[in-house]
Design a protein around this motif. Structure first.
Motif, PDB file in Angstrom:
ATOM      1  N   VAL A   4      36.368  27.745  49.629  1.00  0.00           N
ATOM      2  CA  VAL A   4      36.288  29.086  49.049  1.00  0.00           C
ATOM      3  C   VAL A   4      34.831  29.475  48.967  1.00  0.00           C
ATOM      4  O   VAL A   4      34.209  29.362  47.937  1.00  0.00           O
ATOM      5  CB  VAL A   4      36.901  29.104  47.647  1.00  0.00           C
ATOM      6  N   SER A   7      33.517  35.850  50.033  1.00  0.00           N
ATOM      7  CA  SER A   7      34.340  36.704  49.175  1.00  0.00           C
ATOM      8  C   SER A   7      35.711  36.937  49.784  1.00  0.00           C
ATOM      9  O   SER A   7      36.713  37.006  49.088  1.00  0.00           O
ATOM     10  CB  SER A   7      33.636  38.026  48.950  1.00  0.00           C
ATOM     11  N   ARG A  14      43.039  33.891  46.130  1.00  0.00           N
ATOM     12  CA  ARG A  14      43.602  34.469  44.903  1.00  0.00           C
ATOM     13  C   ARG A  14      44.924  35.156  45.188  1.00  0.00           C
ATOM     14  O   ARG A  14      45.906  34.966  44.482  1.00  0.00           O
ATOM     15  CB  ARG A  14      42.650  35.535  44.348  1.00  0.00           C
ATOM     16  N   LEU A  54      47.147  24.166  42.223  1.00  0.00           N
ATOM     17  CA  LEU A  54      45.903  24.937  42.367  1.00  0.00           C
ATOM     18  C   LEU A  54      44.737  24.020  42.725  1.00  0.00           C
ATOM     19  O   LEU A  54      43.947  24.323  43.616  1.00  0.00           O
ATOM     20  CB  LEU A  54      45.617  25.701  41.065  1.00  0.00           C
TER      21      LEU A  54
ATOM     22  N   ARG B  62      45.698  31.068  32.551  1.00  0.00           N
ATOM     23  CA  ARG B  62      45.022  29.755  32.628  1.00  0.00           C
ATOM     24  C   ARG B  62      44.665  29.427  34.072  1.00  0.00           C
ATOM     25  O   ARG B  62      43.575  28.958  34.365  1.00  0.00           O
ATOM     26  CB  ARG B  62      45.944  28.654  32.081  1.00  0.00           C
ATOM     27  N   LEU B  63      45.606  29.698  34.977  1.00  0.00           N
ATOM     28  CA  LEU B  63      45.368  29.369  36.378  1.00  0.00           C
ATOM     29  C   LEU B  63      44.262  30.243  36.968  1.00  0.00           C
ATOM     30  O   LEU B  63      43.437  29.761  37.743  1.00  0.00           O
ATOM     31  CB  LEU B  63      46.661  29.540  37.190  1.00  0.00           C
ATOM     32  N   LEU B  64      44.239  31.498  36.570  1.00  0.00           N
ATOM     33  CA  LEU B  64      43.186  32.383  37.078  1.00  0.00           C
ATOM     34  C   LEU B  64      41.812  31.927  36.599  1.00  0.00           C
ATOM     35  O   LEU B  64      40.845  31.962  37.341  1.00  0.00           O
ATOM     36  CB  LEU B  64      43.450  33.822  36.642  1.00  0.00           C
ATOM     37  N   LYS B  66      41.047  28.870  35.872  1.00  0.00           N
ATOM     38  CA  LYS B  66      40.743  27.644  36.605  1.00  0.00           C
ATOM     39  C   LYS B  66      40.239  27.986  38.012  1.00  0.00           C
ATOM     40  O   LYS B  66      39.292  27.381  38.497  1.00  0.00           O
ATOM     41  CB  LYS B  66      42.014  26.786  36.688  1.00  0.00           C
ATOM     42  N   LEU B  67      40.886  28.968  38.618  1.00  0.00           N
ATOM     43  CA  LEU B  67      40.491  29.388  39.961  1.00  0.00           C
ATOM     44  C   LEU B  67      39.054  29.927  39.946  1.00  0.00           C
ATOM     45  O   LEU B  67      38.249  29.606  40.824  1.00  0.00           O
ATOM     46  CB  LEU B  67      41.469  30.462  40.450  1.00  0.00           C
ATOM     47  N   THR B  68      38.737  30.706  38.936  1.00  0.00           N
ATOM     48  CA  THR B  68      37.378  31.250  38.829  1.00  0.00           C
ATOM     49  C   THR B  68      36.367  30.115  38.654  1.00  0.00           C
ATOM     50  O   THR B  68      35.293  30.134  39.249  1.00  0.00           O
ATOM     51  CB  THR B  68      37.295  32.230  37.643  1.00  0.00           C
ATOM     52  N   GLN B  70      36.699  27.096  39.727  1.00  0.00           N
ATOM     53  CA  GLN B  70      36.582  26.427  41.035  1.00  0.00           C
ATOM     54  C   GLN B  70      35.630  27.207  41.941  1.00  0.00           C
ATOM     55  O   GLN B  70      34.799  26.632  42.629  1.00  0.00           O
ATOM     56  CB  GLN B  70      37.957  26.353  41.708  1.00  0.00           C
ATOM     57  N   GLU B  71      35.791  28.521  41.918  1.00  0.00           N
ATOM     58  CA  GLU B  71      34.938  29.355  42.767  1.00  0.00           C
ATOM     59  C   GLU B  71      33.473  29.232  42.370  1.00  0.00           C
ATOM     60  O   GLU B  71      32.596  29.137  43.218  1.00  0.00           O
ATOM     61  CB  GLU B  71      35.376  30.816  42.645  1.00  0.00           C
ATOM     62  N   ILE B 294      41.016  41.017  36.795  1.00  0.00           N
ATOM     63  CA  ILE B 294      39.925  40.399  37.563  1.00  0.00           C
ATOM     64  C   ILE B 294      39.225  41.471  38.384  1.00  0.00           C
ATOM     65  O   ILE B 294      39.858  42.198  39.146  1.00  0.00           O
ATOM     66  CB  ILE B 294      40.472  39.298  38.484  1.00  0.00           C
ATOM     67  N   ALA B 299      30.804  38.946  46.513  1.00  0.00           N
ATOM     68  CA  ALA B 299      31.204  37.542  46.427  1.00  0.00           C
ATOM     69  C   ALA B 299      31.481  37.118  44.991  1.00  0.00           C
ATOM     70  O   ALA B 299      31.930  36.017  44.746  1.00  0.00           O
ATOM     71  CB  ALA B 299      30.105  36.665  47.013  1.00  0.00           C
ATOM     72  N   SER B 301      33.248  37.433  41.141  1.00  0.00           N
ATOM     73  CA  SER B 301      34.393  37.990  40.444  1.00  0.00           C
ATOM     74  C   SER B 301      34.385  37.471  39.017  1.00  0.00           C
ATOM     75  O   SER B 301      33.823  36.418  38.726  1.00  0.00           O
ATOM     76  CB  SER B 301      35.693  37.626  41.148  1.00  0.00           C
TER      77      SER B 301
END
Lengths: 181, 316
Positions: A4, A7, A14, A54, B62-64, B66-68, B70-71, B294, B299, B301
Motif C-alpha cells: 500500500v 494513493s 480500502r 485485514l 476499528r478496521l478502518l 487499523k487500515l489507516t 497500516q498505511e 474518511i 496520498a 487520508s
C-alpha cells in the motif's frame, strides 16, 4: 495484492476491503454463531476473523483461492483456536445463554418456547463431531454451496453431500430424543 | 445402498432449493426419512442470527483505524528506506568518514535543539515551541479547539468512546522540531478540514414538538485548495438517546465521492421520531452522529469524526 504505497493502491485496498466486509460480515457472523453458544463470543471471534483478514490482506492471492474460501478458512481456524483455549481453562456452560440474558423480563410463552427450542438445537449441534458441526454451520449459517464447503474444508463435493445428509439426520434424531426425553 | 443415495440426492436438491428461497413441496414418492430430514433442515435455518447494526459499525470503525495505521506504517517504512538509500549515496562507505559525518550531524541537531529551547539566547519562551509541537501531535481528530467537539469527546459515542485515545494516536503526523515545517500540503489540507468542522450536521429547529419530523442537514464543505475524496459516500446517521443507546439508524443518502476546491454538498435526512421498531420515541434529548468519515487527499487520508448534533423533543 500489492503493498500500500501509492494513493491509488491505498484507495483501492480500502474500497475492496470495505466491499468484502459488507458482503462477508453477516456470513462469517452466522457461521460462528452456529459454532459457539454465546452472542458475545460470536462478536469477539468475528472481530478476530476480520482483523486477521485485514492484517494478511496483502498476502491474499485470488489465484490461489477465492476470497470466500480464504476468509472461511480464517474463520474455521479462529473457532478451532477458541475451543483449544477453552479446553485449557474450564468455563461455565453457555448453552442456555439466550434465555439467561433476558430472564428478568417476562416473555410470551411462544417466544420462550422458540428460544428453548433454539437452545436445544444448539446443544444438539454442539454434541456433533467438529467436522459435522462445521458443515452444518457453513451450509445453514453462511449459505455456502457444497462446492464452496468442499474447497473450504478440503473435501470432495460428494463427500460434503454425504456428510451433510448424515449430520442432519443425526441431529434430527438427537433433537427428537431431547424433546421427548 | 442405491435407495440411500437417491434419498441423499433428493435431500440435497431440496435443501439447496429452499436455501435459494424457492418453495419446496416434497414429491409423493419421497420417503418419510428424507421428508423429515428436509423439514428439520428448515428448522436449522431458524438459528440464523444477524449481527447487530451497532456491532457492524464499531467493527468497521476499528478496521478502518487499523487500515489507516497500516498505511501510515507503510509510509514511514517507505520514508526510512528513502533516507537510508540517500545516506548510502551521499556518505562515503569508509567507517571513518561515516563516524565523522554522524558526529557532525549529532552536533548540528544538538545545537539546533539548544537554540530552539532558548539555551543560547535565553530570550525566547521555551513554552512556545513545545506548545506548537504538542498541538500538532494531537493529529487530525483533535485539531480543533471547538468546545462542542471537546464536549463530545468527553461524552464519547458508543462506536468510538473508549478507543478515542487510540484513534488520536493513529493520526499523529510526524512532528518536526518546529512543529510545522515538515507537514506536507496534503496533510495540511486534512487538518484544515478537520479544524474548521467542514463536515457538519445541523438541525432545524433545535427544539421540536412531539411526533413531528426532524430535518437534519449533513454538510460537506471543502474550503481548501485541493480536491478531497470522501468515504463513505452514503453515510448513515445514528440516532441515540442520552444514555448512548442506539435508537434509530437513518437510511443512507447519496453523497459526493469527491469535492473539488471550494465545493460544498448538502444531504437532507428526515427523522420521523420513530425508533427501530417503528414506535414513537419518548420526549427527551436525542443525538445524531455519522460515525467516522474518511477524507483522502492525494496520498494522505484521515478519519474525521464529526461532533454530534442534538435535538430536544418536547413533552406531548
Amino acid at each position: 495484492m500489492t503493498g500500500v504505497n501509492s494513493s491509488k493502491e491505498t484507495r483501492g485496498k480500502r474500497e475492496i476491503f470495505a466491499e468484502l466486509y459488507e458482503e462477508f460480515l453477516p456470513r462469517i457472523y452466522r457461521y460462528i454463531r452456529y459454532r459457539v453458544n454465546s452472542e458475545e463470543v460470536t462478536e469477539d471471534l468475528t472481530s478476530a476473523v476480520f482483523e486477521k483478514a485485514l492484517t494478511n490482506f496483502d498476502k491474499y492471492s485470488k489465484e490461489k483461492a477465492t476470497f470466500s474460501t480464504w476468509i472461511f478458512s480464517i474463520a474455521r481456524n479462529v473457532v478451532i483456536d477458541h475451543y483449544r483455549t477453552q479446553a485449557r481453562r474450564p468455563t461455565l456452560s453457555l448453552e442456555k445463554s439466550e434465555i439467561d440474558v433476558q430472564s428478568n423480563e417476562p416473555l410470551p410463552a411462544d417466544t420462550l418456547e422458540k428460544m428453548e427450542e433454539r437452545d436445544k438445537l444448539r446443544a444438539c449441534i454442539s454434541r456433533l463431531p467438529a467436522e459435522e458441526q462445521e458443515i452444518i454451520a457453513l451450509k445453514f449459517g453462511s449459505g455456502l454451496n457444497n462446492r464452496q464447503i468442499a474447497r473450504t474444508m478440503g473435501l470432495s463435493e460428494s463427500n460434503v453431500g454425504t456428510r451433510l445428509y448424515r449430520a442432519v439426520r443425526k441431529l434430527r434424531d438427537s433433537f427428537h430424543e431431547a424433546e421427548n426425553g | 445402498m442405491g435407495k440411500e443415495k437417491n434419498g441423499e440426492q433428493e435431500f440435497l436438491r431440496d435443501i439447496d432449493r429452499f436455501l435459494n428461497g424457492e418453495e419446496v413441496t416434497p414429491d409423493e414418492e419421497t420417503g418419510e426419512d428424507v421428508r423429515s430430514a428436509v423439514e428439520f433442515a428448515h428448522k436449522l435455518t431458524e438459528l440464523r442470527a444477524e449481527p447487530s447494526r451497532e456491532f457492524q459499525e464499531s467493527l468497521k470503525s476499528r478496521l478502518l483505524r487499523k487500515l489507516t495505521e497500516q498505511e501510515m506504517a507503510a509510509r514511514e517504512r517507505a520514508g526510512a528506506g528513502w533516507f537510508s538509500g540517500f545516506l548510502d549515496r551521499v556518505v562515503p562507505q569508509s567507517p571513518v568518514w561515516r563516524t565523522a559525518v554522524v558526529t557532525v550531524a549529532i552536533m548540528v541537531v544538538a545545537a539546533g535543539i539548544m537554540w530552539q529551547t532558548g539555551l543560547f539566547t535565553m530570550t525566547s519562551a521555551p513554552g512556545e515551541g513545545a506548545e506548537t509541537a504538542g498541538d500538532n501531535d494531537r493529529g487530525l481528530v483533535e485539531m480543533t479547539s471547538d468546545d462542542t467537539q471537546k464536549d463530545w469527546s468527553q461524552n464519547g459515542m458508543a462506536a468510538f468512546g473508549e478507543e478515542e485515545e487510540e484513534e488520536e494516536e493513529a493520526f499523529v503526523s510526524s512532528p518536526s522540531e518546529d512543529g510545522l515545517s515538515t507537514l506536507d500540503s496534503e496533510l495540511e489540507v486534512l487538518m484544515e478540514i478537520s479544524s474548521h468542522d467542514e463536515i457538519t450536521i445541523t438541525i432545524e429547529p433545535l427544539t421540536t414538538q412531539y411526533g413531528t419530523e426532524v430535518t437534519l442537514t449533513l454538510t460537506f464543505r471543502n474550503s481548501s485548495s485541493t480536491a478531497v475524496t470522501i468515504d463513505p459516500i452514503q453515510p448513515e446517521i445514528f440516532v441515540r438517546g442520552l444514555d448512548n443507546e442506539l435508537v434509530y439508524t437513518l437510511p443512507a443518502v447519496d453523497g459526493p465521492e469527491e469535492l473539488l476546491p471550494s465545493e460544498s454538498f448538502q444531504m437532507i435526512y428526515i427523522w420521523n421520531q420513530q425508533d427501530n421498531s417503528g414506535a414513537q420515541v419518548p420526549a427527551g434529548t436525542y443525538r445524531f452522529n455519522i460515525g467516522s468519515i474518511i477524507i483522502t487527499c492525494g496520498a494522505n487520508s484521515g478519519v474525521i469524526i464529526t461532533p454530534p448534533a442534538e435535538v430536544v423533543i418536547l413533552e406531548q
